[in-house]
Write an enzyme that holds these catalytic residues in place. Sequence first.
Site, PDB file in Angstrom:
ATOM      1  N   PRO A   1       0.833  -1.214   0.000  1.00 18.07           N
ATOM      2  CA  PRO A   1       0.000   0.000   0.000  1.00 18.07           C
ATOM      3  C   PRO A   1       0.862   1.256   0.000  1.00 18.07           C
ATOM      4  O   PRO A   1       1.641   1.479   0.920  1.00 18.07           O
ATOM      5  CB  PRO A   1      -0.805  -0.112   1.296  1.00 18.07           C
ATOM      6  CG  PRO A   1      -0.751  -1.537   1.681  1.00 18.07           C
ATOM      7  CD  PRO A   1       0.570  -2.032   1.187  1.00 18.07           C
ATOM      8  N   GLU A   2       0.751   2.030  -1.061  1.00 18.84           N
ATOM      9  CA  GLU A   2       1.392   3.335  -1.121  1.00 18.84           C
ATOM     10  C   GLU A   2       0.280   4.386  -1.039  1.00 18.84           C
ATOM     11  O   GLU A   2      -0.857   4.046  -0.741  1.00 18.84           O
ATOM     12  CB  GLU A   2       2.199   3.470  -2.422  1.00 18.84           C
ATOM     13  CG  GLU A   2       3.251   2.377  -2.565  1.00 18.84           C
ATOM     14  CD  GLU A   2       4.052   2.460  -3.853  1.00 18.84           C
ATOM     15  OE1 GLU A   2       4.204   3.578  -4.382  1.00 18.84           O
ATOM     16  OE2 GLU A   2       4.510   1.418  -4.326  1.00 18.84           O
TER      17      GLU A   2
ATOM     18  N   LYS B   1       1.715   7.155   3.943  1.00 16.29           N
ATOM     19  CA  LYS B   1       1.123   5.828   3.826  1.00 16.29           C
ATOM     20  C   LYS B   1       0.420   5.392   5.097  1.00 16.29           C
ATOM     21  O   LYS B   1       0.240   4.213   5.333  1.00 16.29           O
ATOM     22  CB  LYS B   1       2.213   4.805   3.468  1.00 16.29           C
ATOM     23  CG  LYS B   1       3.019   5.169   2.222  1.00 16.29           C
ATOM     24  CD  LYS B   1       4.134   4.177   1.971  1.00 16.29           C
ATOM     25  CE  LYS B   1       5.054   4.657   0.853  1.00 16.29           C
ATOM     26  NZ  LYS B   1       6.208   3.759   0.660  1.00 16.29           N
TER      27      LYS B   1
ATOM     28  N   ARG C   1      15.714  -2.847  -4.932  1.00 13.01           N
ATOM     29  CA  ARG C   1      14.345  -2.962  -5.431  1.00 13.01           C
ATOM     30  C   ARG C   1      14.313  -2.773  -6.935  1.00 13.01           C
ATOM     31  O   ARG C   1      15.134  -2.062  -7.510  1.00 13.01           O
ATOM     32  CB  ARG C   1      13.439  -1.913  -4.801  1.00 13.01           C
ATOM     33  CG  ARG C   1      13.156  -2.128  -3.350  1.00 13.01           C
ATOM     34  CD  ARG C   1      12.400  -0.928  -2.878  1.00 13.01           C
ATOM     35  NE  ARG C   1      11.984  -1.031  -1.502  1.00 13.01           N
ATOM     36  CZ  ARG C   1      12.654  -0.471  -0.521  1.00 13.01           C
ATOM     37  NH1 ARG C   1      13.768   0.178  -0.749  1.00 13.01           N
ATOM     38  NH2 ARG C   1      12.205  -0.562   0.695  1.00 13.01           N
TER      39      ARG C   1
ATOM     40  N   HIS D   1      -5.583 -13.642  10.357  1.00 15.35           N
ATOM     41  CA  HIS D   1      -4.703 -12.485  10.415  1.00 15.35           C
ATOM     42  C   HIS D   1      -5.416 -11.189  10.766  1.00 15.35           C
ATOM     43  O   HIS D   1      -4.925 -10.108  10.468  1.00 15.35           O
ATOM     44  CB  HIS D   1      -3.946 -12.339   9.094  1.00 15.35           C
ATOM     45  CG  HIS D   1      -3.110 -13.545   8.767  1.00 15.35           C
ATOM     46  ND1 HIS D   1      -3.547 -14.528   7.918  1.00 15.35           N
ATOM     47  CD2 HIS D   1      -1.894 -13.935   9.213  1.00 15.35           C
ATOM     48  CE1 HIS D   1      -2.623 -15.473   7.833  1.00 15.35           C
ATOM     49  NE2 HIS D   1      -1.614 -15.151   8.608  1.00 15.35           N
TER      50      HIS D   1
ATOM     51  N   ARG E   1       1.234 -10.396   6.950  1.00 18.15           N
ATOM     52  CA  ARG E   1       2.594 -10.561   7.447  1.00 18.15           C
ATOM     53  C   ARG E   1       2.807  -9.928   8.819  1.00 18.15           C
ATOM     54  O   ARG E   1       3.740 -10.287   9.527  1.00 18.15           O
ATOM     55  CB  ARG E   1       3.584  -9.978   6.433  1.00 18.15           C
ATOM     56  CG  ARG E   1       3.738 -10.873   5.231  1.00 18.15           C
ATOM     57  CD  ARG E   1       4.647 -10.273   4.199  1.00 18.15           C
ATOM     58  NE  ARG E   1       6.034 -10.203   4.649  1.00 18.15           N
ATOM     59  CZ  ARG E   1       7.022  -9.761   3.878  1.00 18.15           C
ATOM     60  NH1 ARG E   1       6.779  -9.378   2.653  1.00 18.15           N
ATOM     61  NH2 ARG E   1       8.237  -9.733   4.329  1.00 18.15           N
TER      62      ARG E   1
END
Length: 282
Positions: free
Chosen positions: A2-3, A61, A267, A93, A114
């Site tokens: 998510p940006e 963010k 990246r 989760h 995560r």
Amino acid sequence: MPELPEVETMCRGILAIVGGVVQRLDVPRGACKPIRIQPQLRELRRRIAGQEVTGIGRKGKRVLVQLANRHVLVFEPRMTGLVLLSTPPDRAHVRVILTLLGSPAPQLVYWDRRGLGSVRLLSPGEQAREFSTDRLGPDALDVDVDELKDRFAGSRSPIKVALMDQGRIAGIGNLYASEILFVARIHPATPCAAIRTTDWPRLHAAVRMVLEEAISYEGSTLGDGTYRNALNQQGRYQNHHRVYQKEGTRCPVCRRGTIRRIVQAQRSTFYCPSCQRNRPSR
DNA sequence: ATTAATGTTCAGAA
DNA sequence: TTTCTGAACATTAA
């Protein structure tokens, strides 16, 4: 993942909780390790109980749930966090459930596969410290050309890497950095200090253009399908990417170059060698 | 079975 | 001061 556009979409999706009053906050005991929550649960509950949600905000963010007592609940999704009003992708989760009274949406769920994300309650003083301009830059949709230039021009680091530095401006990550530089026709390896004066307005325009376009499609849901809006629907901007994950395909603008992938700061960066041909000075 | 890769942020090192 | 590296974590693919 998510940006800024994905987080903005999350924020718009949870507007329905504004006006609701905090009844309780639960941390389900799942199979996985607990995420970072601040302050400790007892203290956190004491400080939010009975508070009205006065608004939803965003800083880079992060999702901000503003409360009547001027405290703000900050959700930081990092890689796989989602802020949801609907059924989460799985039960295992679900990290935090915020239950509200008197709002059309009775529950806000923070889900994070995560678990790299966090939920924190910040007092006004803590907000001032946390969001001071040297720790976290101004939001990418709030900067004007001059501020953009001021915050980047001195640096020797590659513009792609600098765009992702949240301390300079907040909200841009790996995906949108590539897309923005392609639209601005600037080579991702160009040192900030080597960017021509005439290129800053183009870069500034590209930042706004790409981010607003992505917001209009509710962000990008990539391969693993993790990112969803607050109603668990996928974003659609992945169908409009110009270069991201398009290595080897024909450039959509010049139709001569082939999109390349290079690695910067561990990246992937995608760009068109033909359109983005500023010479990196080293 | 183990290893790499994913992509964001932070702490600590260069 | 600035920039780089590894860890945090869960899951999948090789």
